[in-house]
Enzyme design. Structure first.
Site, PDB file in Angstrom:
ATOM      1  N   ASP A  32     137.077   4.412 -36.150  1.00 51.71           N
ATOM      2  CA  ASP A  32     135.713   4.328 -35.633  1.00 51.71           C
ATOM      3  C   ASP A  32     135.188   5.647 -35.073  1.00 51.71           C
ATOM      4  O   ASP A  32     134.049   5.720 -34.621  1.00 51.71           O
ATOM      5  CB  ASP A  32     135.644   3.270 -34.521  1.00 51.71           C
ATOM      6  N   HIS A  57     137.494  11.498 -35.823  1.00 50.53           N
ATOM      7  CA  HIS A  57     138.834  12.072 -35.922  1.00 50.53           C
ATOM      8  C   HIS A  57     139.304  12.149 -37.378  1.00 50.53           C
ATOM      9  O   HIS A  57     139.895  13.142 -37.805  1.00 50.53           O
ATOM     10  CB  HIS A  57     139.815  11.243 -35.081  1.00 50.53           C
ATOM     11  N   ARG A  82     147.650   2.122 -52.711  1.00 51.42           N
ATOM     12  CA  ARG A  82     147.950   3.422 -53.324  1.00 51.42           C
ATOM     13  C   ARG A  82     149.386   3.865 -53.071  1.00 51.42           C
ATOM     14  O   ARG A  82     149.856   4.822 -53.684  1.00 51.42           O
ATOM     15  CB  ARG A  82     146.964   4.462 -52.804  1.00 51.42           C
TER      16      ARG A  82
END
Length: 173
Positions: free
Chosen positions: A90, A93, A132
């Site tokens: 959120d 960063h 992935r």
């Protein structure tokens, strides 16, 4: 016209380093497993006593470039693979870590002349990262293939440079 390309067939003599981030280790350990499996199936000794493969752990993806640089500068490796997983949260960063890790890894590769494979997953969710890293496919395998191809390609360039030098030396004497 010359065609210069890497190969997976003649790559079993490569010395490889892997730099792996501990952060999101649920993901990075799966990437490492896929990477090691691929290297092993292509003739790289991945045993504990291997002299072809070294693995360095770092706290997170932000730290990948500095250790990649240290390893590349030793002259002991033909290729370095970086493994990390940065999952969007959120805050900004994510953007900072991804930007600095990617720029840093690219810079190390250019400055050292050693291929540094960018094996950092950048996903919006943990589910995407898991997909992935093994649920759908394991990109660790792909990163290892890129390393094998780039390592053998760099060896091909070394041979071409040696042949050119010999040709120039022969013509000047």
């Amino acid at each position: 016209m010359a065609t210069i390309e890497g190969s997976f067939v003649n790559s079993s003599s490569l010395r490889v380093a892997i730099v792996i981030a501990r952060f999101n280790d649920l993901i990075t350990n799966k990437l490492l497993s896929g990477c090691i499996d691929c290297l092993s199936r292509h003739g790289i000794d991945v045993s504990e006593s291997s002299e072809q493969l070294d693995i360095a752990w770092v706290p997170g993806s932000f730290e990948l470039p500095i250790i990649s640089q240290k390893l590349a500068l030793t002259g002991n490796y033909e290729v370095v693979i970086t493994l990390g997983a940065v999952i969007r949260g959120d805050t900004p960063h994510f953007d900072v870590v991804v930007s600095e890790a990617s720029k840093g890894i690219a810079t190390v590769s250019r400055e050292t002349g050693i291929p540094i494979i960018f094996g950092v997953l950048t996903t919006d969710t943990m589910q995407q990262a898991l997909e992935r890293a093994g649920i759908k496919n394991n990109l660790g395998w792909s990163y290892a293939l890129q390393a094998l191809e780039m390592g053998s390609l760099m060896k091909a360039f070394s041979k071409i440079n040696l042949l050119l030098k010999k040709s120039i030396d022969k013509n000047t004497t």
